[in-house]
Write a protein that holds these residues in place. Structure first.
Motif, PDB file in Angstrom:
ATOM      1  N   ALA A 104      14.712  28.489  13.537  1.00  0.00           N
ATOM      2  CA  ALA A 104      15.925  28.913  12.893  1.00  0.00           C
ATOM      3  C   ALA A 104      15.881  30.361  13.102  1.00  0.00           C
ATOM      4  O   ALA A 104      15.059  30.848  12.479  1.00  0.00           O
ATOM      5  CB  ALA A 104      15.943  28.485  11.313  1.00  0.00           C
ATOM      6  N   LEU A 105      17.055  30.991  13.505  1.00  0.00           N
ATOM      7  CA  LEU A 105      16.985  32.364  13.977  1.00  0.00           C
ATOM      8  C   LEU A 105      18.306  32.891  13.544  1.00  0.00           C
ATOM      9  O   LEU A 105      19.433  32.217  13.629  1.00  0.00           O
ATOM     10  CB  LEU A 105      16.790  32.604  15.710  1.00  0.00           C
ATOM     11  CG  LEU A 105      15.663  31.935  16.024  1.00  0.00           C
ATOM     12  CD1 LEU A 105      15.626  31.768  17.478  1.00  0.00           C
ATOM     13  CD2 LEU A 105      14.281  33.167  15.949  1.00  0.00           C
ATOM     14  N   LEU A 126      20.026  29.946   7.365  1.00  0.00           N
ATOM     15  CA  LEU A 126      20.178  28.906   8.301  1.00  0.00           C
ATOM     16  C   LEU A 126      18.864  27.905   7.990  1.00  0.00           C
ATOM     17  O   LEU A 126      19.352  26.692   8.244  1.00  0.00           O
ATOM     18  CB  LEU A 126      19.994  29.621   9.630  1.00  0.00           C
ATOM     19  CG  LEU A 126      19.893  28.464  10.731  1.00  0.00           C
ATOM     20  CD1 LEU A 126      21.415  27.674  10.986  1.00  0.00           C
ATOM     21  CD2 LEU A 126      19.721  29.053  12.241  1.00  0.00           C
ATOM     22  N   VAL A 127      17.929  28.321   7.590  1.00  0.00           N
ATOM     23  CA  VAL A 127      16.706  27.360   7.336  1.00  0.00           C
ATOM     24  C   VAL A 127      17.337  26.332   6.106  1.00  0.00           C
ATOM     25  O   VAL A 127      17.204  25.060   6.316  1.00  0.00           O
ATOM     26  CB  VAL A 127      15.523  27.898   6.741  1.00  0.00           C
ATOM     27  CG1 VAL A 127      14.414  26.716   6.107  1.00  0.00           C
ATOM     28  CG2 VAL A 127      14.938  28.793   7.741  1.00  0.00           C
ATOM     29  N   VAL A 148      10.942  22.973  10.855  1.00  0.00           N
ATOM     30  CA  VAL A 148      11.710  23.949  10.804  1.00  0.00           C
ATOM     31  C   VAL A 148      10.742  25.242  10.990  1.00  0.00           C
ATOM     32  O   VAL A 148      10.049  25.415  10.335  1.00  0.00           O
ATOM     33  CB  VAL A 148      12.553  24.018   9.750  1.00  0.00           C
ATOM     34  CG1 VAL A 148      13.456  25.391   9.899  1.00  0.00           C
ATOM     35  CG2 VAL A 148      13.414  23.049   9.611  1.00  0.00           C
ATOM     36  N   GLY A 149      10.827  25.845  12.083  1.00  0.00           N
ATOM     37  CA  GLY A 149      10.136  27.578  12.353  1.00  0.00           C
ATOM     38  C   GLY A 149      11.149  28.589  12.176  1.00  0.00           C
ATOM     39  O   GLY A 149      12.172  28.376  12.184  1.00  0.00           O
ATOM     40  N   THR A 172      10.485  34.941   2.071  1.00  0.00           N
ATOM     41  CA  THR A 172      11.877  34.118   1.661  1.00  0.00           C
ATOM     42  C   THR A 172      12.075  33.084   2.460  1.00  0.00           C
ATOM     43  O   THR A 172      12.469  32.076   1.916  1.00  0.00           O
ATOM     44  CB  THR A 172      12.946  35.090   2.056  1.00  0.00           C
ATOM     45  OG1 THR A 172      12.792  36.335   1.004  1.00  0.00           O
ATOM     46  CG2 THR A 172      14.561  34.815   1.435  1.00  0.00           C
ATOM     47  N   LYS A 173      11.986  33.167   3.865  1.00  0.00           N
ATOM     48  CA  LYS A 173      12.108  32.258   4.951  1.00  0.00           C
ATOM     49  C   LYS A 173      11.112  30.815   4.551  1.00  0.00           C
ATOM     50  O   LYS A 173      11.795  29.659   4.474  1.00  0.00           O
ATOM     51  CB  LYS A 173      11.613  32.433   6.297  1.00  0.00           C
ATOM     52  CG  LYS A 173      12.802  33.405   7.013  1.00  0.00           C
ATOM     53  CD  LYS A 173      12.134  34.055   8.082  1.00  0.00           C
ATOM     54  CE  LYS A 173      13.217  34.935   8.792  1.00  0.00           C
ATOM     55  NZ  LYS A 173      12.633  35.535  10.142  1.00  0.00           N
ATOM     56  N   GLN A 174       9.939  31.019   3.866  1.00  0.00           N
ATOM     57  CA  GLN A 174       8.984  30.099   3.470  1.00  0.00           C
ATOM     58  C   GLN A 174       9.605  29.233   2.216  1.00  0.00           C
ATOM     59  O   GLN A 174       9.805  28.123   2.350  1.00  0.00           O
ATOM     60  CB  GLN A 174       7.675  30.515   3.162  1.00  0.00           C
ATOM     61  CG  GLN A 174       6.627  29.520   2.602  1.00  0.00           C
ATOM     62  CD  GLN A 174       5.475  29.904   2.434  1.00  0.00           C
ATOM     63  OE1 GLN A 174       4.505  30.293   3.218  1.00  0.00           O
ATOM     64  NE2 GLN A 174       4.951  30.321   0.848  1.00  0.00           N
ATOM     65  N   ARG A 175      10.220  30.477   1.454  1.00  0.00           N
ATOM     66  CA  ARG A 175      10.659  29.652   0.028  1.00  0.00           C
ATOM     67  C   ARG A 175      11.934  28.962   0.384  1.00  0.00           C
ATOM     68  O   ARG A 175      12.373  27.897  -0.190  1.00  0.00           O
ATOM     69  CB  ARG A 175      11.111  30.832  -0.815  1.00  0.00           C
ATOM     70  CG  ARG A 175      11.203  30.560  -2.091  1.00  0.00           C
ATOM     71  CD  ARG A 175      11.524  31.844  -3.193  1.00  0.00           C
ATOM     72  NE  ARG A 175      10.399  32.697  -3.166  1.00  0.00           N
ATOM     73  CZ  ARG A 175      10.743  34.154  -3.022  1.00  0.00           C
ATOM     74  NH1 ARG A 175      11.943  34.373  -2.793  1.00  0.00           N
ATOM     75  NH2 ARG A 175       9.655  34.617  -2.903  1.00  0.00           N
TER      76      ARG A 175
END
Ligand code: FAD
Length: 302
Positions: A104-105, A126-127, A148-149, A172-175
């Motif tokens: 997810a970019l 997007l994640v 999801v990376g 934040t992306k991990q959360r």
């Protein structure tokens, strides 16, 4: 990860491919895919771009991987310029093709400020959107999950105020539900080590996979520096520029990439992601120089 740990928990191996722009490039890419398959990667990632032609080409390459090879694709998806509906549709299209992993970019912002940047401004959103589609399609996935990376940056992202801001973005992306991260290219082993240390201190627990590029092409390195702000080591650049021919340049680039990969493994990296630029030779030579366990993958060579 010590050599002993590496044998017990084999590191992941993956490659980045981009969709071919011409039929000739497509033929050459199919050969590259065959050659890379022999190294039993855990997955191959396919880059994505919002322009309609490139998008069709990405989907086409993923279809080829699913239908004609034993490789598992990781589909890149960028949210810039997209609506929530178009992203929802794209995720469902990938699921329909059998894709079970997405990167997810955000994508690079349009140069023209008049061009709308879309409904989803940041990758972490997007994640969340992907997790939303996943939740609605639990039955299709047999109750399973998508992998999801996200992207991570050993050197400050060009738009970011600081390296630590990038680390906060990774938190934040991990959360938001990211399972793993792949790094942007970097040229100094200490930068990967520093990213992992700062991320762990900030609470990031997901795997951070080093993205390594065999650095054999001077023009490509310069273009990359322009796009990402990541400058190659001046001494390495000089050695490449003064090399006698392309073969010598490849040997120099492969050796430098192997040094980066080895340093990342020594620092505990859980895997290696190689930016192939659709050329298998340099990537396979990097793998040859690494002491990866022979039975590192669950995949069986074709
Ligand atoms: P984001 O995480 O959204 O970050 C973008 C910027 O916004 C950063 O400066 C960040 O610090 C800032 N930011 C993020 N969240 C916030 C917030 N909540 N508040 C304030 N600021 C915030 N590009 C493509 O077009 N296609 C590809 O296939 C592709 N593949 C890639 C694969 C990898 C492994 C990597 C590392 C990059 C890839 N890129 C690709 C490039 C990527 O799209 C760019 O680096 C892009 O500029 C940022 O993407 P991102 O997902 O990191 O965005």
């Amino acid at each position: 990860m010590t050599p002993h740990d590496r044998a017990a928990i084999p590191p992941s191996l993956s490659y980045e491919l981009y969709p071919p722009a011409t039929p000739e490039a497509g033929d050459s890419l199919f050969h590259t895919i065959d050659e890379l398959s022999a190294t039993t990667p855990d997955y191959v990632s396919v880059t994505f771009s919002g322009t309609p032609g490139r998008r069709r080409a990405s989907v086409g390459l993923i279809e080829h991987l699913v239908r004609n090879t034993r490789l598992r694709p990781l589909a890149h998806l960028t949210c810039v310029g997209e609506t929530r509906e178009s992203l929802d549709r794209l995720v469902r299209e990938f699921l329909g093709l059998g894709v079970r992993g997405l990167l997810a970019l955000r994508g690079d912002l349009p140069r023209d400020p008049e061009v709308p940047s879309g409904d989803v401004p940041f990758a972490h959103q997007l994640v969340e959107l992907i997790r939303d589609v996943e939740a609605r399609h639990g039955a299709t996935l047999a109750g399973g999950k998508l992998a999801v990376g996200v992207a991570a940056y050993p050197n400050r992202h060009p738009e970011s105020p600081s390296f630590l801001h990038d680390v906060e973005v990774l938190v934040t992306k991990q959360r938001s539900g990211a399972d793993f991260a792949i790094t942007q290219v970097y040229f100094d082993p200490a930068h990967y080590v520093a990213l992992v240390a700062a991320s762990r201190a900030a609470g990031v627990t997901i795997p951070i996979i080093p993205g390594v590029m065999p650095m054999a092409n001077v023009r490509r390195l310069e273009r990359l520096a322009m796009m990402t702000g990541v400058r190659p080591d001046a001494a390495l650049l000089h050695r490449l520029e003064t090399a006698s021919d392309d073969g010598e340049r490849r040997r120099i680039g492969v050796r430098a990439a192997a040094v980066l990969a080895r340093a990342a493994f020594d620092a505990g990296a859980p895997g290696l992601h190689l930016y192939t630029f659709n050329d298998h030779r340099a990537s396979v030579e990097v793998i040859d120089q690494l002491d990866l366990p022979a039975a590192r993958s669950l995949a069986v060579p074709a």
